[in-house]
Design a protein around this motif. Sequence first.
Motif, PDB file in Angstrom:
ATOM      1  N   PHE A  89      -6.150   9.415   0.485  1.00  0.00           N
ATOM      2  CA  PHE A  89      -6.411  10.853   0.645  1.00  0.00           C
ATOM      3  C   PHE A  89      -5.086  11.597   0.768  1.00  0.00           C
ATOM      4  O   PHE A  89      -4.030  10.986   0.987  1.00  0.00           O
ATOM      5  CB  PHE A  89      -7.277  11.120   1.878  1.00  0.00           C
ATOM      6  N   ALA A  90      -5.179  12.902   0.631  1.00  0.00           N
ATOM      7  CA  ALA A  90      -4.006  13.749   0.841  1.00  0.00           C
ATOM      8  C   ALA A  90      -4.519  15.157   1.122  1.00  0.00           C
ATOM      9  O   ALA A  90      -5.685  15.456   0.848  1.00  0.00           O
ATOM     10  CB  ALA A  90      -3.103  13.737  -0.392  1.00  0.00           C
TER      11      ALA A  90
ATOM     12  N   VAL B 152       0.862  -1.186   0.000  1.00  0.00           N
ATOM     13  CA  VAL B 152       0.000   0.000   0.000  1.00  0.00           C
ATOM     14  C   VAL B 152       0.893   1.228   0.000  1.00  0.00           C
ATOM     15  O   VAL B 152       1.745   1.387   0.867  1.00  0.00           O
ATOM     16  CB  VAL B 152      -0.918   0.009   1.230  1.00  0.00           C
ATOM     17  N   GLN B 153       0.716   2.074  -0.972  1.00  0.00           N
ATOM     18  CA  GLN B 153       1.516   3.284  -1.096  1.00  0.00           C
ATOM     19  C   GLN B 153       0.605   4.502  -0.981  1.00  0.00           C
ATOM     20  O   GLN B 153      -0.569   4.440  -1.321  1.00  0.00           O
ATOM     21  CB  GLN B 153       2.219   3.290  -2.461  1.00  0.00           C
ATOM     22  N   PRO B 154       1.139   5.632  -0.490  1.00  0.00           N
ATOM     23  CA  PRO B 154       0.295   6.821  -0.378  1.00  0.00           C
ATOM     24  C   PRO B 154      -0.144   7.345  -1.746  1.00  0.00           C
ATOM     25  O   PRO B 154       0.461   7.008  -2.776  1.00  0.00           O
ATOM     26  CB  PRO B 154       1.186   7.829   0.352  1.00  0.00           C
ATOM     27  N   LEU B 155      -1.183   8.177  -1.683  1.00  0.00           N
ATOM     28  CA  LEU B 155      -1.812   8.680  -2.909  1.00  0.00           C
ATOM     29  C   LEU B 155      -0.831   9.503  -3.731  1.00  0.00           C
ATOM     30  O   LEU B 155      -0.779   9.401  -4.946  1.00  0.00           O
ATOM     31  CB  LEU B 155      -3.005   9.549  -2.482  1.00  0.00           C
ATOM     32  N   THR B 156      -0.062  10.342  -3.034  1.00  0.00           N
ATOM     33  CA  THR B 156       0.831  11.226  -3.766  1.00  0.00           C
ATOM     34  C   THR B 156       2.267  10.818  -3.481  1.00  0.00           C
ATOM     35  O   THR B 156       2.683  10.737  -2.342  1.00  0.00           O
ATOM     36  CB  THR B 156       0.649  12.680  -3.293  1.00  0.00           C
TER      37      THR B 156
ATOM     38  N   TRP C  10       5.212  13.813   4.988  1.00  0.00           N
ATOM     39  CA  TRP C  10       4.324  14.710   5.727  1.00  0.00           C
ATOM     40  C   TRP C  10       5.178  15.806   6.351  1.00  0.00           C
ATOM     41  O   TRP C  10       6.245  15.536   6.887  1.00  0.00           O
ATOM     42  CB  TRP C  10       3.593  13.986   6.856  1.00  0.00           C
TER      43      TRP C  10
ATOM     44  N   SER D 178      -0.297  12.587   3.317  1.00  0.00           N
ATOM     45  CA  SER D 178      -0.995  11.751   2.339  1.00  0.00           C
ATOM     46  C   SER D 178      -1.116  10.334   2.869  1.00  0.00           C
ATOM     47  O   SER D 178      -0.269   9.860   3.614  1.00  0.00           O
ATOM     48  CB  SER D 178      -0.229  11.739   1.008  1.00  0.00           C
ATOM     49  N   GLY D 179      -2.215   9.710   2.492  1.00  0.00           N
ATOM     50  CA  GLY D 179      -2.427   8.304   2.834  1.00  0.00           C
ATOM     51  C   GLY D 179      -2.739   7.541   1.562  1.00  0.00           C
ATOM     52  O   GLY D 179      -2.594   8.078   0.458  1.00  0.00           O
ATOM     53  N   ALA D 180      -3.185   6.305   1.720  1.00  0.00           N
ATOM     54  CA  ALA D 180      -3.463   5.482   0.542  1.00  0.00           C
ATOM     55  C   ALA D 180      -4.635   6.043  -0.257  1.00  0.00           C
ATOM     56  O   ALA D 180      -4.720   5.851  -1.464  1.00  0.00           O
ATOM     57  CB  ALA D 180      -3.753   4.048   0.971  1.00  0.00           C
TER      58      ALA D 180
END
Lengths: 778, 345
Positions: B155-156, A168-172, B136, B151-153
């Motif tokens: 949202f940001a 799982v990787q962050p959105l940005t 972050w 940022s998360g999987a």
Amino acid sequence: MQLMTLLAGLALATALWSGVQAINAEARASYDAAAATLSEGQFAQITARDGGAIPHATYVALRRAGWAVSPVIEGRLEGVRLIGLEPLTAPGGLGPVRLDEGADLGAFLSGEGQILARTETLARLSDTGAQKVPSPDVAPNTALTDIGLAQRLLGRAGEIDRLIVANVQPLTRASLAQVAPELVESPPPEGGDVARLTDSFHLNLTAFGLLSFAVGLFIVHGAIGLAFEQRRPMVRTLRALGAPLRRLIALMAVELAVLALIAGLIGVGLGYVIAAALLPDVAATLRGLYGADVAGQLSLRPAWWLSGLAIAMGGTAVAAGGALWSLARMPLLSGAHPRAWAMGRQSRGQAVAALALLGLAGTLAVWGQGLMAGFTMLGALLIGGALALPPLLTQVLRWAERLSQAPVAQWFWADTRQQVPGLSLALMALLLAMAANVGVSTMVSSFRLTFTGFLDQRLASELYVTAADTAQAEAIIAVAARDADAILPLLSAEVTVAGLPAQIYGARDHATYRENWQFLQAVPAVWDVLARGEGVLVNEQLYRRAGLDLGMMVPVGAGLTLPVLGVYGDYGNPIGQVIVTEDLFRSQFPQITALRFGLRSDPARVESLRVSLRNEADLPDTAMVDQAALKAMSLAVFERTFTVTTALNVLTLAVAGFAILMSLLTLAAMRLPQLAPVWALGLTRRRLAGLDLVRAIVLAALTGALALPLGLALAWALLAVVNVEAFGWRLPMYLFPLDYLRLGALALVAAALAALWPAWRLSHTPPAQLLGVFRHER
Amino acid sequence: MNARTFILAVLLPMQAMAQGFAGLGAAVEDFAVPVPGRVLEFPVDHGAHPAYRIEWWYLTANMTGPDGTPYGLQWTLFRSALAPRDGQGWETPQLWMGHAAVTTPEAHFVAERLARGGIGQAGVEADPFSAWIDDWAMEGPDFDNLRLRASGADFAYDVALRATGPLITHGQNGYSVKSAAGQASYYYSQPFFDLAGTLTLPGGDIPVTGQAWLDREWSSQPLAADQSGWDWFSLSFETGDKMMGFVLRGSTDYTAATWISADGQTTAFPDGAFVAAPQEWHEVAGREVPVIWRARLPARGVDVTVTALNPGAWMQTSVPYWEGPVTISGSHEGVGYLEMTGYGD
């Protein structure tokens, strides 16, 4: 005596349940750990293009650009493979460190740190000041520690060998090329993902946990029922003396609750002891070898205690409910006779219920949909099978009686038949215990065969290597052409088949595949047809999901469709797979060159092959996977599972044997009036006792004969119904007649042991007591 | 609670204490302990205090989108020390944890990050101010002008913060007592941030404006052994006045409050002046959590109902807790944030 049987029966049933729970939990834990050891490979990895070290600054730059990556360093310390991990960023479930199982993260990170490895590996490492933590789930000759400590021990401060990329990787996040163009990301290697296979095994273990619960319930029921049988005369007397029924029942209920609680506590303790004695891991935990791991174990215990007590109390409540009800309805004066003999009247109702349940199970097997239906079917099969036992036994004994000529034989069969109702609960428990054992061994052994077969098939080459780029691939080919027996390039591309994502593989025509691959179904001479480029092979997932069949056409690349020649099992893989010949693959996907290779070699020369690859092709250890080690590791895990199976066999049979003993003891006193006339007719007590022993063995043998099909049906239901519903593939079922024979023999021994004492007592019954039957003074 | 959670709870005691884990209240050992009378110094105290066991930079914001939809945002950086020293490289005993969340009326997005100190992956610099973990960050030329990102999987967000009022202190000039037995922390806030920026949610980017409140707190033993959790309120009234109040739940509750007038003047209220009582409970993540409260500070005529914007604002992190935006009605109107720890598990 009565108190003893009741307490012991309840305690044993509870011990069975909690012991199985403990073993089950432990088996799951070791499976998880083993799967984790096998599966650093379930994650993509980032390495330096030039194969060198990654500086800390680059790692931090990637983290600060949003990449969820975790650093790993690896090297040799005194011949041991030392892996340094960073536990805070490592993806969940990575590594057998069991940091998520209660290890002391504080100790791992601070002070002199900790090194985790098997005891024998730890013994080879000299003292570094770090705490050595024995950890049997780490792969052989491997040690795990914090990355900081590993860097220090290896003398490589500030260096990282590779980065594990979390799923799982962050959105940005910035692209890798932007942040660190000198690094390259490679997808997870093949064959590492055993998670789904393991899930399937977990599900089956859970199902058998439930099964042992059912066996336990039966036994508790039997223990309580018999205790009440013995008390009927006393209740009659008390009531005749004027004790109010309501108070009697209330008193008995309270007494039972207290007894159940005591027996439950003893049972849970006993179960824990049994589990600890049988499972080296749990014992090791208790001895504090794991140190911090105890926390993880302790957190399981409330569940055991509660469920163990619940089965004792619940089973008592169910059993006592019926017994108290019948006691309440007992006419004041006619209650003196124990009612075991009258149970025969219920047998017709039982037979009907059994038929209905078995019918339901059959219906669900054919038309049922979904996991719930699968489990309902299991339940119906079990209870139906148990209920069907007494009527079937009666019928068989009736035939035997009809076939026998000699008077003693006739009496033997008739007397045996008469005892069936009294013994039925104990025999049902034996039936369930044996069925469970047949089911367990079939399931576990089938699973093992499938798994090892799958490993053999998938990991047939002695060494798997991954090149960083084409230049290194050529270097590998140069070394391997000289030192290896065969080079099997692994070519793959992502395609879409029937709207489903799939991988297409190019396979070189080689004996490795011909010898090792097994098909679920295939056309004749499948490899020859495949080699001519006249078809494809597909895996079971694609076969089921796309509704394919042999001969149906599958699109392969641009403008080419070929018929399906064979379907193979592909147990670790979530997506579809298509295999074509190497030539066909290269013509369809000319842009893809092989970076991964399977190398065939004499197993004895694998190590020297590794050395030349390391020295000449500059290939790091991490880019070479030695399958022998991987297989040895997974087989070791299975050996542990077999300990579990054996433990389960011994436990359930012991409990069932005890149930038989209790029933026989209870019946012994009541049977005197039946035996006395036979004795008076000239059969010695010794002979009578001998016949009783034979009777117990005959009944156990008949029960065993019925348990075999029931157990096989159970195993089939789990492997072919529940598993398909839950995971979309079917685990092939194999039969193990020798195991069943051994199990049958064990059951006979258990029954004989149980009958030994009652028989001995019978052979020593004073003649006066037998004579007493003829005086109307009972 | 799974085992990993347990470990992190032990490891990162800031929340763990609130969750009532045995033993943590005892081992202060060599860590520094807050004392009354110390004058907070800025910008130095914006930075980390490694001699203390735990510390946090805790920002919450109430925002609205172009269509008037209310949103909430959280950005928190926790520091936890295994030993009272700092250092370079992997050997440093300083550990960091980040929590970020966005709450909408229908959804709640959560992300968590963990990092070791000493290698640059996470940390705080006082001047120019910068607090970060991975990608972050909360940083800017000074503490009054900050840019906040996470940022998360799924949202940001990326928002700018501009202070419109002064820093304020809680308790006795920043010495905030947390129990009758005298446990305390250093505690100051910047409750006057204007916020503007963008939320990135599964439906797309949403421009938002609103107000943010930043809490700074550090200590080595903030809770007494018998305290099981807290309910913390930050309320911004339409009059421009603000109020912070907390209830530390224990064998007897301990409460404290700070009244912050619109011009930044503060009044601290001792134990018992602030009262908060649950009015309605909601089941979230398998436990019951109060999501409507009656909060009162009679000395200032405050008697309000505090209602969660989204009762499901559960932070499913290593140490789980509830944190989300609220609306205020009754004697005063407004918005705010509510944090509740130590429920269930």
